[in-house]
Every structure is written in C-alpha cells, then in structure tokens.
Motif scaffolding. Sequence first.
Motif, PDB file in Angstrom:
ATOM      1  N   MET A 117     -56.983  21.176  14.735  1.00 47.98           N
ATOM      2  CA  MET A 117     -56.736  22.346  14.021  1.00 47.98           C
ATOM      3  C   MET A 117     -55.185  22.688  14.167  1.00 47.98           C
ATOM      4  N   VAL A 118     -54.425  23.048  12.977  1.00 51.75           N
ATOM      5  CA  VAL A 118     -53.080  23.347  13.109  1.00 51.75           C
ATOM      6  C   VAL A 118     -53.127  25.141  13.137  1.00 51.75           C
ATOM      7  N   ALA A 119     -52.602  25.570  13.912  1.00 51.47           N
ATOM      8  CA  ALA A 119     -52.954  26.933  14.351  1.00 51.47           C
ATOM      9  C   ALA A 119     -51.318  27.536  14.593  1.00 51.47           C
ATOM     10  N   GLY A 120     -50.284  27.065  14.291  1.00 49.29           N
ATOM     11  CA  GLY A 120     -48.902  27.296  14.785  1.00 49.29           C
ATOM     12  C   GLY A 120     -48.305  28.217  13.870  1.00 49.29           C
ATOM     13  N   GLY A 121     -48.856  28.784  12.794  1.00 46.52           N
ATOM     14  CA  GLY A 121     -48.342  29.443  11.775  1.00 46.52           C
ATOM     15  C   GLY A 121     -47.933  31.017  12.202  1.00 46.52           C
ATOM     16  N   GLY A 123     -48.585  33.626  10.325  1.00 47.77           N
ATOM     17  CA  GLY A 123     -49.516  34.642   9.704  1.00 47.77           C
ATOM     18  C   GLY A 123     -48.940  35.811   9.205  1.00 47.77           C
ATOM     19  N   SER A 124     -47.733  35.802   8.636  1.00 43.90           N
ATOM     20  CA  SER A 124     -47.027  36.981   8.307  1.00 43.90           C
ATOM     21  C   SER A 124     -47.618  37.749   7.058  1.00 43.90           C
ATOM     22  N   ARG A 125     -48.451  37.162   6.180  1.00 45.61           N
ATOM     23  CA  ARG A 125     -48.948  37.852   5.200  1.00 45.61           C
ATOM     24  C   ARG A 125     -50.121  38.813   5.439  1.00 45.61           C
ATOM     25  N   LEU A 126     -50.898  37.949   6.701  1.00 44.21           N
ATOM     26  CA  LEU A 126     -52.058  38.863   7.071  1.00 44.21           C
ATOM     27  C   LEU A 126     -51.534  39.960   7.949  1.00 44.21           C
ATOM     28  N   GLN A 199     -47.591  22.316  21.406  1.00 39.88           N
ATOM     29  CA  GLN A 199     -46.767  23.196  20.704  1.00 39.88           C
ATOM     30  C   GLN A 199     -45.735  22.258  19.567  1.00 39.88           C
ATOM     31  N   GLN A 200     -45.811  22.767  18.443  1.00 38.20           N
ATOM     32  CA  GLN A 200     -45.196  22.249  17.494  1.00 38.20           C
ATOM     33  C   GLN A 200     -43.482  22.618  17.642  1.00 38.20           C
ATOM     34  N   GLY A 201     -42.603  22.152  16.798  1.00 36.98           N
ATOM     35  CA  GLY A 201     -41.265  22.448  16.839  1.00 36.98           C
ATOM     36  C   GLY A 201     -40.710  23.536  16.296  1.00 36.98           C
ATOM     37  N   ASP A 226     -41.744  24.741  12.544  1.00 40.14           N
ATOM     38  CA  ASP A 226     -41.513  23.937  11.517  1.00 40.14           C
ATOM     39  C   ASP A 226     -42.391  23.273  10.455  1.00 40.14           C
ATOM     40  N   GLY A 227     -43.788  24.035  10.324  1.00 35.09           N
ATOM     41  CA  GLY A 227     -44.382  23.585   9.529  1.00 35.09           C
ATOM     42  C   GLY A 227     -45.594  22.918   9.820  1.00 35.09           C
ATOM     43  N   HIS A 228     -46.622  22.747   9.151  1.00 38.12           N
ATOM     44  CA  HIS A 228     -47.921  22.037   9.516  1.00 38.12           C
ATOM     45  C   HIS A 228     -47.520  20.445   9.668  1.00 38.12           C
ATOM     46  N   ILE A 419     -58.575  33.333   5.009  1.00 34.11           N
ATOM     47  CA  ILE A 419     -57.973  34.497   5.137  1.00 34.11           C
ATOM     48  C   ILE A 419     -56.520  34.477   5.468  1.00 34.11           C
ATOM     49  N   LYS A 420     -55.852  34.772   4.127  1.00 38.44           N
ATOM     50  CA  LYS A 420     -54.355  34.631   4.235  1.00 38.44           C
ATOM     51  C   LYS A 420     -53.751  36.063   4.392  1.00 38.44           C
ATOM     52  N   ASN A 421     -54.407  36.881   3.464  1.00 38.78           N
ATOM     53  CA  ASN A 421     -53.663  38.276   2.884  1.00 38.78           C
ATOM     54  C   ASN A 421     -54.468  39.469   3.725  1.00 38.78           C
TER      55      ASN A 421
HETATM   56  P1  UTP Z   1     -49.835  29.022   6.025  1.00 42.01           P
HETATM   57  O1  UTP Z   1     -49.299  28.202   4.887  1.00 42.01           O
HETATM   58  O2  UTP Z   1     -51.013  29.927   5.588  1.00 42.01           O
HETATM   59  O3  UTP Z   1     -48.700  29.800   6.901  1.00 42.01           O
HETATM   60  O4  UTP Z   1     -50.287  28.059   6.950  1.00 42.01           O
HETATM   61  P2  UTP Z   1     -48.804  30.719   7.980  1.00 42.01           P
HETATM   62  O5  UTP Z   1     -47.435  31.094   8.755  1.00 42.01           O
HETATM   63  O6  UTP Z   1     -50.092  30.662   8.728  1.00 42.01           O
HETATM   64  O7  UTP Z   1     -48.934  32.218   7.236  1.00 42.01           O
HETATM   65  P3  UTP Z   1     -47.966  33.296   6.363  1.00 42.01           P
HETATM   66  O8  UTP Z   1     -47.438  32.241   5.330  1.00 42.01           O
HETATM   67  O9  UTP Z   1     -46.764  33.630   7.204  1.00 42.01           O
HETATM   68  O10 UTP Z   1     -48.612  34.224   5.864  1.00 42.01           O
HETATM   69  C1  UTP Z   1     -51.503  27.100   6.913  1.00 42.01           C
HETATM   70  C2  UTP Z   1     -51.980  26.666   8.119  1.00 42.01           C
HETATM   71  O11 UTP Z   1     -50.917  25.862   8.634  1.00 42.01           O
HETATM   72  C3  UTP Z   1     -50.748  26.172   9.901  1.00 42.01           C
HETATM   73  C4  UTP Z   1     -51.044  27.912  10.136  1.00 42.01           C
HETATM   74  O12 UTP Z   1     -51.588  28.109  11.333  1.00 42.01           O
HETATM   75  C5  UTP Z   1     -52.278  27.584   9.231  1.00 42.01           C
HETATM   76  O13 UTP Z   1     -53.452  27.038   9.916  1.00 42.01           O
HETATM   77  N1  UTP Z   1     -49.254  26.288  10.388  1.00 42.01           N
HETATM   78  C6  UTP Z   1     -48.234  26.691   9.437  1.00 42.01           C
HETATM   79  C7  UTP Z   1     -48.868  25.533  11.391  1.00 42.01           C
HETATM   80  O14 UTP Z   1     -49.750  25.284  12.363  1.00 42.01           O
HETATM   81  N2  UTP Z   1     -47.610  25.531  11.677  1.00 42.01           N
HETATM   82  C8  UTP Z   1     -46.647  26.076  10.801  1.00 42.01           C
HETATM   83  O15 UTP Z   1     -45.359  25.971  11.159  1.00 42.01           O
HETATM   84  C9  UTP Z   1     -46.923  26.528   9.695  1.00 42.01           C
END
Ligand code: UTP
Length: 492
Positions: A117-121, A123-126, A199-201, A226-228, A419-421
């Motif tokens: 599971m990638v969970a490093g984002g 989540g700014s939209r939410l 942890q991601q970069g 640095d993105g998924h 659930i993004k927004n």
């Molecule tokens: P999103 O593209 O929805 O980005 O990530 P986000 O950062 O979670 O949300 P916004 O855009 O700021 O609203 C899709 C998936 O990729 C993971 C997120 O946790 C989510 O599971 N992700 C995204 C990462 O693990 N790392 C990142 O750097 C970016």
Amino acid sequence: MLAPFRTGRRGGMAGYQETLDRLKRVGQEHLLRFFPTLDDKQKSGLLGQIDALDVESLPALIERYVRNPAKHAPPSGLQPVDAYPHDAKSARKPWDRLKYKSTGESLLRAGKVAAFMVAGGQGSRLGYDGPKGCFRAGEVSRRSLFEFFGFGIRRAEQQYGKPVPWYIMTSPQNHASTQAYFSEHRYFGLDPAGIRFFQQGMLPSFDMRTGKVLLARHDEVATNPDGHGGSIAALEKSGAIADMKRRGIEHLSYFQVDNPLVRTLDPVFLGLHAGAPDSSGEMSSKMIPKTSPEEKVGVFASVEKNGRRVVDVIEYSDFPPALGRETNPDGSLRFNAGSIAVHVLGVSFLEKLAGDPNFELPYHRAEKKVPFIDLETGEHVAPAANNGVKLEKFIFDAIPLCRASIVLETDRIEEFAPIKNATGVDSAESCAQIQTLRAARWLESLGAKVPKKPDGTPDCVLEIDPLHGAEPADLRDRVQGLAILPGERRVL
Ligand code: UTP
C-alpha cells in the motif's frame, strides 16, 4: 541521473560557510537567508536538511521541469489496449476465469503474495488532518480506510491459511502517526511482525516563477514526497525487497490508500498476472471503462516506445482530445481503459529495476499552492493561487519497462470508490453511495430484499464488512432470507 536527495552523506555534516558556497554555486543561497536569526538547534536542523539535498542536481532539474516544462509529446502509434474483459465469456477475448482464480489461490496458499500500500501522499484535496488512511470510510461502521484494508488482508489470511505480509509506504510527514494509528488499533488483528513500514523520499518544492526552492519556515526547506513512483527506490533502499525475498514473496498486490473497495488480494487478478500467456508477470493493471472522454483518469494505451509496442498510461491532460472521443461501432469509447491505480508487481521485476544504475522514472510536474516564507518580509504566506511546482514520480511509468504487461477490466461499482475530495466527486459521500450500491447488488444476487427510492436507488445505507466477504458468495449464509427495512443502516 537527477536525484535531488542524496543517498549518502559525506562524512560529517557541512558547516555554514561550506553549505552557503554549495548553494551559491547553484543559485539557491536564499535558503540560508534567515540563518543568523535561528537558534543552534534550528541551525543544525536546516544545515542537515540541506546537506541531505543533492543541490548539484537542482539546476538541471529546475531548467527541465520548472522553468521550461516541455508539453509531453503525444505518444506515437496510440492504439487501445487488448484488456481482459470483465465478462470472461466476451467474444472479443474469452478467458477462463476459474482457471486463473485457481492459479491466484495457489499463490496465496503457498504464501507467495504480499500486499503493498502506498500511503505517503499529502492528501491535500481531502484536507484531513492526519494520515489519509485514518479517515472514516465506513458510513455505518465508522471504520477507517486502514481498517478496511487490514480486515481485507485478515480475511485472505484466514481463507488461504498463510500470512500475507503488508508493506506500507509512508512519508517522513506521516510515518510516525501512521505507525501510531496501527499500534493503537492493534494492527487490526494482524501479526505486527508481518507489517513493514518504510519511508519514501522527499523532493524540494519550487517557486513556479523563479525556480528557486521555497522555504517552508525560516529553518526548513519546503519539500514534498516524491510520488508513488518513488516506491521502487524506497522499497529497495529500506530493505523491503530483501525482506520479501527472505519470506519467499513473488508478487505484490499494489493499492492506494484512498479506495476502500479495492480487492486487497484478488486471486483472479493475481492468477492472470502470474499465468496469462501474454503476461510477463512483471507488472499488471486493472482498469474500468471510462464514463466519458472527459473523465479525469489516466488511460491505458498501447504505444510505440524505443521501437517496441508497450502498454503505457497516458495522463488525461496529455491524451489527444480528438482520439479520446473516438468511438467503436457500438458507441463505446475506443480508448476507454481508465486506470484505477491497482496493480500486481513481480518482486523480481522490482529487484531488476532497482538494481539497474540506469533505471529512472520520469518526473511529473504539478502546479500547487505551496505555503512559503516571503524572503523580503520573512512572513509566512498561504497562497490563494498556485505558486509552486511539485515534482513527483508515478508508479505506472514502470509499465512500459515490462517485457509484456496485461490489463484486466473490472467493474466500477465493485472495486472503485476513492476518497480524494472533501465533497462531490470522489468524496466520502460518493464512496458511501457506491458502497451501498455494491452491497445492494450483492444482496439481491443472493435473493435478499433491498428497499428502493422512487428513482430506483437503494433506500438504505449498507456496508460490507471486509472480514465477512470479498465476493457475494461469501455472504450467502449471512443474508439468507434477509429483508432490509426502508432507511435502515446496516453492516453486512
Ligand atoms: P494522490 O495522487 O491522490 O495524491 O495519491 P495525494 O498526495 O494522496 O493527495 P492530494 O493530491 O494531495 O489530494 C494517490 C496514492 O498515492 C499515494 C497516496 O498516499 C495515495 O495512496 N502517494 C502519493 C504516495 O504514497 N506518495 C506520494 O508522494 C504521492
């Protein structure tokens, strides 16, 4: 190779003057503008953060992605992908669902599959304060996204009689809080020894106009995960790939943190990935048919790259609009394969990529509102409009690197309600509605009664407990003779 964060530090942290000289050489000396006003702890924190930054690679990165963002050239030779249809009996590409299900189940029974599971984002939209996975996804049960996934994995462990390790990518911004949440919730009944967080970069965030790295505070550089796509390097660097090999894991079921309907471990998909004649077992994907040409999802297409025909994901903003509107004789979209960010990844494929010194996923540029310190006034600014550029890597850019890659069509209501927004499309509300639709469909297929509103939608709120079922047949005993009452709220 452009890698704004260095993997190893030179012996000892650099002092102020050395750091200033390095920054001057690349035009980023403003990062030390407030240094004289900081206390000792803040000073060493800032020097340490900059020390970890590969500042020498910044000018090329800024030139290419921030100052002169090239519009992506339309991919050449675009053709629709030959996806495995949801209806396995479809004349276009019939396939044996039961056979592949059994292949996938054998892999699960042999303990060769892990969840990833990638969970490093951010989540700014939410706009939720905390790791997104802690957000409530159960309208009736109040369960969080993490709980949905944890229970789904627990069910698979019970069903197939083997532990399913769970690899979880966090970022420095949410690592500790994610771990704390898992611990407070007793790992959802899973064995903590099978759960591995890494942890991601992080990358610096840039001023959109000048290309200068932004300061988040007087003593902190503004950064973003640095993105998924950063997960491939992070899996390797954290030792997770070595851990998978030790445990005999061959395939990873990849999902994102925002979609509680995801089949955390889908034997059919795993079986196709590992066993289909047109799959290399390297990386496979699920898609849903797009609702309209305008729907904002990446599209799977077959393209020509370096003299090879490969599967690729084209971002919606890069997809040639006229082509996107083309239809088949039956009226369906020719390029209808929308990505839901669900994949299976072969561990040996990841190992191969991570071990290749030339391996690099491209950066994608996103213009965002990035809070920053005004260098003239020293004030913190929360911008009203986009002012910054964040760079990210995307995991799907690894697909064209596969020898061959398959795509499986699935059903939107069964598997996709992210659930993004905070409101509207892809919100908690739309997710709850889709969960009810799915549960109603399952109940009706098992002969139970579901009340309906005049517009035909269910007059109730339903949720399926992932511990109870991953497919309708799993609920058979539970729902025998059940009739839901109008307005009822129920977990099945
Ligand atoms: P999103 O593209 O929805 O980005 O990530 P986000 O950062 O979670 O949300 P916004 O855009 O700021 O609203 C899709 C998936 O990729 C993971 C997120 O946790 C989510 O599971 N992700 C995204 C990462 O693990 N790392 C990142 O750097 C970016």
